[in-house]
Scaffold this active site. Structure first.
Site, short mmCIF file in Angstrom:
data_model
loop_
_atom_site.label_atom_id
_atom_site.label_comp_id
_atom_site.label_asym_id
_atom_site.label_seq_id
_atom_site.Cartn_x
_atom_site.Cartn_y
_atom_site.Cartn_z
N GLY A 10 40.51 36.36 73.26
CA GLY A 10 41.75 37.07 72.90
C GLY A 10 41.74 38.45 73.52
O GLY A 10 40.71 39.12 73.53
N GLU A 102 32.52 37.16 70.74
CA GLU A 102 31.32 36.33 70.51
C GLU A 102 31.29 35.07 71.38
O GLU A 102 30.21 34.65 71.81
CB GLU A 102 31.20 35.96 69.03
CG GLU A 102 32.44 35.31 68.48
CD GLU A 102 32.17 34.49 67.21
OE1 GLU A 102 33.14 34.16 66.54
OE2 GLU A 102 31.00 34.19 66.92
N ILE A 125 39.28 43.10 68.48
CA ILE A 125 39.91 43.97 67.48
C ILE A 125 39.26 43.73 66.12
O ILE A 125 39.30 44.59 65.26
CB ILE A 125 41.44 43.78 67.38
CG1 ILE A 125 41.81 42.39 66.86
CG2 ILE A 125 42.13 44.08 68.70
CD1 ILE A 125 43.24 42.32 66.34
N ASP A 126 38.66 42.55 65.93
CA ASP A 126 38.11 42.21 64.61
C ASP A 126 36.84 43.01 64.27
O ASP A 126 36.44 43.06 63.11
CB ASP A 126 37.75 40.72 64.55
CG ASP A 126 38.96 39.81 64.62
OD1 ASP A 126 40.07 40.31 64.84
OD2 ASP A 126 38.79 38.59 64.44
N ARG A 170 39.02 37.03 61.40
CA ARG A 170 38.64 35.64 61.17
C ARG A 170 37.43 35.54 60.24
O ARG A 170 37.42 34.82 59.26
CB ARG A 170 38.31 35.05 62.53
CG ARG A 170 37.74 33.68 62.58
CD ARG A 170 37.62 33.23 64.01
NE ARG A 170 38.92 33.03 64.58
CZ ARG A 170 39.64 31.91 64.45
NH1 ARG A 170 39.14 30.89 63.79
NH2 ARG A 170 40.83 31.80 64.99
N GLN A 274 49.00 43.49 66.47
CA GLN A 274 47.73 44.21 66.31
C GLN A 274 46.92 44.26 67.60
O GLN A 274 46.01 45.05 67.75
CB GLN A 274 46.87 43.54 65.24
CG GLN A 274 47.47 43.60 63.85
CD GLN A 274 46.86 42.55 62.92
OE1 GLN A 274 45.91 42.83 62.21
NE2 GLN A 274 47.41 41.35 62.92
N ARG A 275 47.21 43.34 68.51
CA ARG A 275 46.40 43.25 69.73
C ARG A 275 47.07 43.86 70.96
O ARG A 275 46.44 44.02 72.00
CB ARG A 275 46.10 41.77 70.05
CG ARG A 275 45.13 41.12 69.13
CD ARG A 275 44.21 40.14 69.82
NE ARG A 275 44.81 39.25 70.75
CZ ARG A 275 44.72 37.92 70.68
NH1 ARG A 275 44.10 37.35 69.67
NH2 ARG A 275 45.23 37.17 71.60
O1 F6P Z 1 40.42 37.97 69.04
C1 F6P Z 1 40.16 37.58 67.70
C2 F6P Z 1 41.44 37.31 67.02
O2 F6P Z 1 42.13 38.50 67.02
C3 F6P Z 1 41.30 36.72 65.62
O3 F6P Z 1 41.33 37.64 64.59
C4 F6P Z 1 42.47 35.79 65.54
O4 F6P Z 1 42.21 34.76 64.62
C5 F6P Z 1 42.58 35.29 66.92
O5 F6P Z 1 42.19 36.36 67.74
C6 F6P Z 1 43.95 34.79 67.31
O6 F6P Z 1 44.00 34.64 68.68
P1 F6P Z 1 44.97 33.71 69.50
O7 F6P Z 1 46.22 33.54 68.71
O8 F6P Z 1 45.18 34.45 70.77
O9 F6P Z 1 44.24 32.44 69.71
#
Ligand code: F6P
Length: 342
Positions: A10, A102, A125-126, A170, A274-275
């Site tokens: 992400g 990770e 971001i987590d 998560r 948030q991202r």
């Molecule tokens: O990058 C981690 C995260 O922000 C998690 O908190 C979230 O569950 C996930 O990405 C969602 O990512 P995407 O919708 O891009 O698969």
């Protein structure tokens, strides 16, 4: 030397600061920067781009990643690992800087064990990557969430409501707790502490008994009520690393609170806001320093490490020591938040 760079998983604000830093260090050493498109997918499919100083100029304040990203896992298919190695050789790479969370780290570690020179830079971001004090992207997201809490507070108060804000996280409650402290949340629910509906109601009830007419609850997407086995999810599909798409605990909680307390309750899912967007200054500086150190280590020939923030220092940690380590929320942070509940 030809140094590759990719961004996987992400996205998060600050990725371009890392790319820019690697290009700047390489430029000073007379080294080309080979950009790999869309994370590990670009190495499997041979999608390379020469990242020039012009391409990174002015990107320090831009969210996303100029290289693109994906959740591709080369180890899902042995033929993909072979393809990746062929493309690595064909591109003449001496080493690679892999920026990711990770999952990207676990691939870096496995490739390093197979003899490829990889250095990792933690992003998420987590803030759930272990062994580093903070990952870049986290503070930017905290800013967005804090702003949301501030805004939801006034509308909740105007309408005598409980508003449940669902945020990312998560497996760790860092975002919910850190932003919850900053925004003065009245209750915070995190993955590390499965919650009990009766206790949640009791806590909020105390607040209403004291004469307050509204409440702001922050819940991490990975939080669960006690006894619930599976996460609340958007769909049962899993990505190439086996992760389900989380989302919905906020709605679930809001419905329960409404029926148990009889108070008008609404849920807001903050989602990918948030991202996105420009990185906060803290993340710009952190990402820049991580990128500089990672490139320096590559030039020193130190491979198989992740650059971690320890205090104020950039410290290389062997990938084997990082793999599988989750940065769980520290108890003392939650305890501070708890003082302001109810
Ligand atoms: O990058 C981690 C995260 O922000 C998690 O908190 C979230 O569950 C996930 O990405 C969602 O990512 P995407 O919708 O891009 O698969």
């Amino acid at each position: 030397m030809r140094l590759g760079i990719l961004t996987g998983g992400g996205d998060c604000p600050g990725l371009n600061c890392v790319i820019r830093s690697v290009v700047v260090v390489n430029l000073r050493k007379g080294t080309e920067t080979v950009g790999i498109r869309r994370g590990w997918r670009g190495l499997i499919e041979g999608e390379f781009v020469n990242v020039t100083p012009e391409m990174v100029a002015g990107t320090h304040n831009q969210g996303g990643t100029i290289l693109g990203s994906s959740r591709t896992n080369p180890f899902k298919d042995p033929s993909h690992v072979e393809k990746l190695k062929e493309n690595w050789k064909a591109a003449g790479l001496d080493g690679l800087i892999a920026v990711g969370g990770e999952d990207t780290l676990s691939v870096s570690e496995a490739l390093n064990r197979e003899g490829l020179n990889v250095i990792s830079v933690p992003k998420t971001i987590d803030n759930d990557v272990g062994t580093t004090d903070f990952s870049f992207g986290f503070h930017t997201a905290v800013g967005v969430i804090t702003d949301a809490i501030d805004r939801l507070r006034t509308t909740a108060e105007a309408h005598d409501r409980i508003i449940v804000l669902e945020v990312m996280g998560r497996q760790s409650g860092w975002l919910a707790t850190y932003a919850g402290i900053a925004g003065g949340a009245d209750l915070i629910l995190v993955p590390e502490r499965p919650f009990d509906f009766e206790e949640v109601v009791k806590e909020l009830d105390k607040r209403f008994q004291r004469g307050r007419n509204f409440a702001n609850v922050v819940v991490a997407e990975g939080a669960k009520p006690k006894g619930m086995k599976d996460f609340v999810t958007q769909s049962k599909d899993v990505d190439e690393f086996g992760h389900v798409q989380l989302g919905g605990i906020g709605e679930y909680l809001a419905r329960e609170l409404n029926s148990r307390m009889g108070i008008d309750t609404r849920a807001v899912i903050l989602g990918h806001i948030q991202r996105g967007g420009p990185p906060a200054p803290f993340d710009r500086v952190l990402a820049t320093r991580l990128g500089v150190r990672a490139a320096e280590l590559a030039h020193e020939g130190v491979w198989g490490v992740m650059v971690a923030l320890r205090g104020l220092d950039m410290v290389p940690i062997p990938l084997g020591e990082v793999k599988g380590k989750v940065n769980e929320l520290r108890e003392d942070f939650y305890q501070v938040a708890e003082l302001f509940f109810g």
